[in-house]
Design an enzyme around this catalytic site. Structure first.
Site, PDB file in Angstrom:
ATOM      1  N   GLU A   1      50.981  29.344  23.515  1.00 40.57           N
ATOM      2  CA  GLU A   1      50.760  28.354  24.577  1.00 40.57           C
ATOM      3  C   GLU A   1      50.917  26.936  24.044  1.00 40.57           C
ATOM      4  O   GLU A   1      50.642  26.663  22.870  1.00 40.57           O
ATOM      5  CB  GLU A   1      49.357  28.529  25.164  1.00 40.57           C
ATOM      6  CG  GLU A   1      49.201  29.778  26.020  1.00 40.57           C
ATOM      7  CD  GLU A   1      47.850  29.813  26.721  1.00 40.57           C
ATOM      8  OE1 GLU A   1      47.791  29.373  27.887  1.00 40.57           O
ATOM      9  OE2 GLU A   1      46.868  30.246  26.091  1.00 40.57           O
ATOM     10  N   HIS A   2      51.367  26.034  24.922  1.00 38.88           N
ATOM     11  CA  HIS A   2      51.508  24.602  24.633  1.00 38.88           C
ATOM     12  C   HIS A   2      52.484  24.351  23.470  1.00 38.88           C
ATOM     13  O   HIS A   2      52.357  23.364  22.759  1.00 38.88           O
ATOM     14  CB  HIS A   2      50.151  23.973  24.305  1.00 38.88           C
ATOM     15  CG  HIS A   2      49.055  24.385  25.240  1.00 38.88           C
ATOM     16  ND1 HIS A   2      49.158  24.237  26.615  1.00 38.88           N
ATOM     17  CD2 HIS A   2      47.840  24.968  24.990  1.00 38.88           C
ATOM     18  CE1 HIS A   2      48.042  24.699  27.175  1.00 38.88           C
ATOM     19  NE2 HIS A   2      47.238  25.148  26.225  1.00 38.88           N
ATOM     20  N   ARG A   3      53.412  25.288  23.282  1.00 39.64           N
ATOM     21  CA  ARG A   3      54.401  25.212  22.201  1.00 39.64           C
ATOM     22  C   ARG A   3      53.762  25.312  20.813  1.00 39.64           C
ATOM     23  O   ARG A   3      54.377  24.938  19.810  1.00 39.64           O
ATOM     24  CB  ARG A   3      55.242  23.917  22.304  1.00 39.64           C
ATOM     25  CG  ARG A   3      56.149  23.868  23.546  1.00 39.64           C
ATOM     26  CD  ARG A   3      57.116  25.045  23.531  1.00 39.64           C
ATOM     27  NE  ARG A   3      58.073  25.008  24.615  1.00 39.64           N
ATOM     28  CZ  ARG A   3      57.920  25.622  25.797  1.00 39.64           C
ATOM     29  NH1 ARG A   3      56.806  26.299  26.040  1.00 39.64           N
ATOM     30  NH2 ARG A   3      58.860  25.584  26.707  1.00 39.64           N
ATOM     31  N   LEU A   4      52.560  25.829  20.735  1.00 39.12           N
ATOM     32  CA  LEU A   4      51.901  26.052  19.444  1.00 39.12           C
ATOM     33  C   LEU A   4      52.218  27.484  19.004  1.00 39.12           C
ATOM     34  O   LEU A   4      51.339  28.351  18.944  1.00 39.12           O
ATOM     35  CB  LEU A   4      50.396  25.806  19.549  1.00 39.12           C
ATOM     36  CG  LEU A   4      50.005  24.397  20.006  1.00 39.12           C
ATOM     37  CD1 LEU A   4      48.492  24.266  20.088  1.00 39.12           C
ATOM     38  CD2 LEU A   4      50.591  23.350  19.049  1.00 39.12           C
TER      39      LEU A   4
ATOM     40  N   ARG B   1      58.783  27.201  30.024  1.00 41.52           N
ATOM     41  CA  ARG B   1      57.685  28.022  30.510  1.00 41.52           C
ATOM     42  C   ARG B   1      56.667  28.161  29.390  1.00 41.52           C
ATOM     43  O   ARG B   1      56.962  27.897  28.227  1.00 41.52           O
ATOM     44  CB  ARG B   1      58.165  29.406  30.950  1.00 41.52           C
ATOM     45  CG  ARG B   1      58.724  30.258  29.830  1.00 41.52           C
ATOM     46  CD  ARG B   1      59.217  31.607  30.344  1.00 41.52           C
ATOM     47  NE  ARG B   1      59.819  32.405  29.285  1.00 41.52           N
ATOM     48  CZ  ARG B   1      59.152  33.185  28.449  1.00 41.52           C
ATOM     49  NH1 ARG B   1      57.824  33.259  28.537  1.00 41.52           N
ATOM     50  NH2 ARG B   1      59.766  33.886  27.515  1.00 41.52           N
TER      51      ARG B   1
END
Length: 218
Positions: free
Chosen positions: A195-198, A15
């Site tokens: 977000e975006h695994r950042l 997620r």
């Protein structure tokens, strides 16, 4: 559903983390100040067991062990938890005082890791906390020879009832095998989902009398 199907489903579980970021300009000089802020927010959010932490130790063969323990106090001197001194973790800490803690505040998309070394609490500190516990919890400390093998749960329940009768009157004495540890903190890492695994990760490491702060790649 086959095992392969199960593995495929697990592999695709993910997620987005959208609750917010963590920026260098917002970090206090002391890691415990940020920890206190995050812990207060975890309590305000009514997370279950916000003081629960995974405690990792290592045995004489280098095998790591983990278990969940409750944080009971913290200040500039370190973080405190209590345990049976005959337990597996206590024996491992006697041989190797290095320890790692992890606070998994998933609902807030946060986690805090602590690295350090332990020292035993004084008898006065232990006694003061022991007698602040609910009476049944004090009896429970007497009942369990933590990490020892038992034949059935009934053994514990019978012993509890026996000691409850024995300690019916007066103050319950402090067991000689019960105590606590203070973690002297060497490093603290704060992780905030992004977000975006950042994700945002910052590590505080002791640097003389102060702290060195670095951002880590997610």
């Amino acid at each position: 559903m086959t095992d392969s199907d199960n593995l495929q489903q697990i592999a695709h579980l993910r997620r987005e983390y959208t609750r917010g970021g963590l920026r260098r300009k917002d970090l206090p000089e002391q890691p415990l100040d940020l920890f206190e802020h995050w812990l207060r927010q975890a309590c305000d959010a009514q997370l279950p067991d916000p003081t629960a932490m995974s405690v990792a130790t290592v045995d004489e063969n280098g095998q790591p062990y983990q278990r969940i323990v409750l944080l009971k106090h913290y200040d500039r001197q370190g973080m405190v938890f209590y345990t049976n001194l005959g337990s597996r973790k206590a024996h491992q800490l006697e041989n190797n005082p290095r320890i790692s803690l992890l606070f998994p505040w998933h609902m807030l998309e946060r986690q805090v890791m602590v690295l350090g070394r332990v020292e035993k609490l004084s008898a006065l500190e232990v006694m003061k906390y022991f007698h602040s516990r609910p009476r049944d919890s004090q009896i429970g400390a007497w009942v369990s020879r933590q990490s020892s093998r038992i034949s059935a749960r009934g053994v514990l329940e019978s012993k509890f009832l026996e000691l409850k009768q024995k300690f019916q009157q007066g103050e319950i004495p402090l067991p000689s095998f019960w105590g606590g540890f203070r973690i002297k903190i060497d490093a603290m890492e704060f992780w905030q989902g992004g977000e975006h695994r950042l994700h945002d990760r910052f590590i505080y490491q002791r640097d003389g009398e102060g702290w060195k702060i670095d951002r880590l790649a997610p």
